[in-house]
Design a protein around this motif. Sequence first.
Motif, short mmCIF file in Angstrom:
data_model
loop_
_atom_site.label_atom_id
_atom_site.label_comp_id
_atom_site.label_asym_id
_atom_site.label_seq_id
_atom_site.Cartn_x
_atom_site.Cartn_y
_atom_site.Cartn_z
N LEU A 1 0.83 -1.21 0.00
CA LEU A 1 0.00 0.00 0.00
C LEU A 1 0.86 1.26 0.00
N LEU A 2 1.95 1.23 0.73
CA LEU A 2 2.83 2.40 0.73
C LEU A 2 3.46 2.61 -0.63
N ALA A 3 3.76 1.51 -1.30
CA ALA A 3 4.31 1.63 -2.65
C ALA A 3 3.25 2.23 -3.58
N TYR A 4 2.02 1.86 -3.35
CA TYR A 4 0.92 2.43 -4.15
C TYR A 4 0.82 3.94 -3.93
N VAL A 5 0.90 4.36 -2.70
CA VAL A 5 0.88 5.79 -2.39
C VAL A 5 1.99 6.51 -3.15
N LEU A 6 3.16 5.92 -3.13
CA LEU A 6 4.30 6.55 -3.79
C LEU A 6 4.10 6.60 -5.31
N ARG A 7 3.57 5.54 -5.85
CA ARG A 7 3.31 5.54 -7.30
C ARG A 7 2.31 6.63 -7.67
N LYS A 8 1.27 6.76 -6.88
CA LYS A 8 0.27 7.80 -7.16
C LYS A 8 0.88 9.19 -7.04
N LEU A 9 1.71 9.38 -6.04
CA LEU A 9 2.35 10.69 -5.89
C LEU A 9 3.27 10.96 -7.07
N GLU A 10 3.93 9.93 -7.52
CA GLU A 10 4.81 10.06 -8.68
C GLU A 10 4.02 10.46 -9.92
N MET A 11 2.84 9.88 -10.05
CA MET A 11 1.98 10.25 -11.18
C MET A 11 1.57 11.72 -11.10
N ALA A 12 1.28 12.17 -9.89
CA ALA A 12 0.89 13.57 -9.71
C ALA A 12 2.04 14.49 -10.12
N ARG A 13 3.25 14.05 -9.86
CA ARG A 13 4.39 14.87 -10.22
C ARG A 13 4.67 14.81 -11.72
N GLU A 14 4.60 13.62 -12.28
CA GLU A 14 4.98 13.44 -13.68
C GLU A 14 3.87 13.83 -14.65
N TYR A 15 2.65 13.64 -14.23
CA TYR A 15 1.53 13.88 -15.14
C TYR A 15 0.46 14.78 -14.54
N PRO A 16 0.85 15.97 -14.12
CA PRO A 16 -0.13 16.85 -13.48
C PRO A 16 -1.25 17.27 -14.44
N TYR B 1 -1.56 17.34 -4.90
CA TYR B 1 -0.34 18.06 -5.30
C TYR B 1 -0.33 18.39 -6.79
N ALA B 2 -1.14 17.69 -7.57
CA ALA B 2 -1.27 18.06 -8.97
C ALA B 2 -2.45 19.02 -9.16
N ASP B 3 -3.60 18.63 -8.64
CA ASP B 3 -4.82 19.39 -8.93
C ASP B 3 -4.82 20.76 -8.29
N PHE B 4 -4.30 20.84 -7.09
CA PHE B 4 -4.29 22.11 -6.36
C PHE B 4 -2.88 22.71 -6.33
N ASP B 5 -2.12 22.36 -7.31
CA ASP B 5 -0.74 22.84 -7.43
C ASP B 5 -0.60 24.34 -7.20
N ALA B 6 -1.52 25.09 -7.77
CA ALA B 6 -1.44 26.55 -7.64
C ALA B 6 -1.48 26.96 -6.17
N GLN B 7 -2.35 26.32 -5.41
CA GLN B 7 -2.47 26.65 -3.99
C GLN B 7 -1.24 26.18 -3.21
N VAL B 8 -0.83 24.95 -3.49
CA VAL B 8 0.34 24.39 -2.80
C VAL B 8 1.55 25.30 -3.01
N ARG B 9 1.74 25.71 -4.25
CA ARG B 9 2.90 26.56 -4.55
C ARG B 9 2.79 27.93 -3.89
N ALA B 10 1.59 28.45 -3.86
CA ALA B 10 1.42 29.77 -3.24
C ALA B 10 1.76 29.73 -1.76
N ILE B 11 1.45 28.61 -1.13
CA ILE B 11 1.67 28.52 0.32
C ILE B 11 3.09 28.10 0.66
N LEU B 12 3.64 27.17 -0.12
CA LEU B 12 4.98 26.67 0.20
C LEU B 12 6.10 27.45 -0.47
#
Lengths: 210, 210
Positions: A95-110, A174-185
């Motif tokens: 399951l943790l590997a799944y989480v990481l894969r999904k996060l990787e997708m958010a980064r690679e394919y926003p 992290y992909a869908d709300f990227d604009a917000q994440v970036r504004a805050i971080l």
Amino acid sequence: MGIERHMPGRQPRTRIQKKNTETILEAALDVFSQHGFRGSTLDQIAKAAGLSKPNLLYYFPSKVAIHRALIDELMQNWLDPLRKIEADGEPVEELLAYVLRKLEMAREYPRESRLFANEIVQGAPNIMDKIEGELKSLVDEKAQVIDGWIASGALAPVDPYHLIFSIWSTTQHYADFDAQVRAILRPEGDAHFEDAAAYLDTLFRRMLTP
Amino acid sequence: MGIERHMPGRQPRTRIQKKNTETILEAALDVFSQHGFRGSTLDQIAKAAGLSKPNLLYYFPSKVAIHRALIDELMQNWLDPLRKIEADGEPVEELLAYVLRKLEMAREYPRESRLFANEIVQGAPNIMDKIEGELKSLVDEKAQVIDGWIASGALAPVDPYHLIFSIWSTTQHYADFDAQVRAILRPEGDAHFEDAAAYLDTLFRRMLTP
DNA sequence: GGTGCTCTTGACCAAATGGTCAAAGTTGTT
DNA sequence: AACAACTTTGACCATTTGGTCAAGAGCACC
């Protein structure tokens, strides 16, 4: 009789067709993911693709056809990370590997993630059949796997459906709300994905370890 | 010179103005949250409000003005749950209460959540200033509170920003991706919110308890 | 180098859409 | 009742937009 006038054929035959359909889909992904379906125009897509509008319509019969092609392509890859979960692996690590894969997708394919998000937020008018079919049955299947793991004591008891929802939402955020994440971080480039990976690993590890 | 022709005034004066501006905003929330800004038309909003299109434009000078009014109204309430986190409360319980409040908002105000989501997914063109200003400073402030709690040992060490993101994403998911959630769970009414509340309580309790 | 196919585009069209306006209808006040 | 202010709308307009079309450019194979 006068059948399919303009369309070269369902799939590209010549190399020039292949190149141009790819160019169009690439441009359309850019535009649709940024403005949504109704917010995007053929002119925008044509311009982004470096082609004329009638030329777009030589390769695709309509605006919705371009969108549909994109969504179809997307849905094929979208579920891969979930499919990769294997029932005979070590539950927590699977399951943790799944989480990481999904996060990787958010980064690679926003863009793909946002295309999908746009569609769902507006009630999934064009892909409800796929969600109710393919997606639901895959989720049902994996939910059973998770329930099995819980029964065997290798996983802390959790509602598998809400677990999956929380994995989807936290990673896609992290992909869908990227604009917000970036504004805050205010991160430099993708630096914050490292922190996100560490955070989510901790979050779900604590949740899932029996 | 010819100034504000049609607009009665910045805020409603007569009871009829008050009633109609409310009706319009209510209808516009319905429409905008479902189709996004570009996907919505004045005719749709007029029809939903039971008014004529020129009548809409008697109360609001333009389509964007309606949208802006809605967003402004929304931003005021949106941050309330976060503001309510109190530094001198019991850390874990404060944060779990925040999760519950956010989930409650997703249940009670899904249209507002989707309006917001639509905006952010498309890069937050109209509210970036508010995100970079009001929102960011509030988040920074609460992140410090959380860091203080961690330093005192009352909370497990976590990245406060990613913690907040994960709370936002998991709770808003039930509003923004409602179509998907319903397709997969096939719940009766809002029944699944109970399960979501229990799941999220467990998730964050395990994450945050030292 | 001609013949047929693929590819490209300028000009055009009908519908949709945001917005205007002048005139008509309502409401409130004295 | 009369007057002014507020409210409503049918008709209209300019622009945008998805889509068509016929004619022209490339390209390939004989």
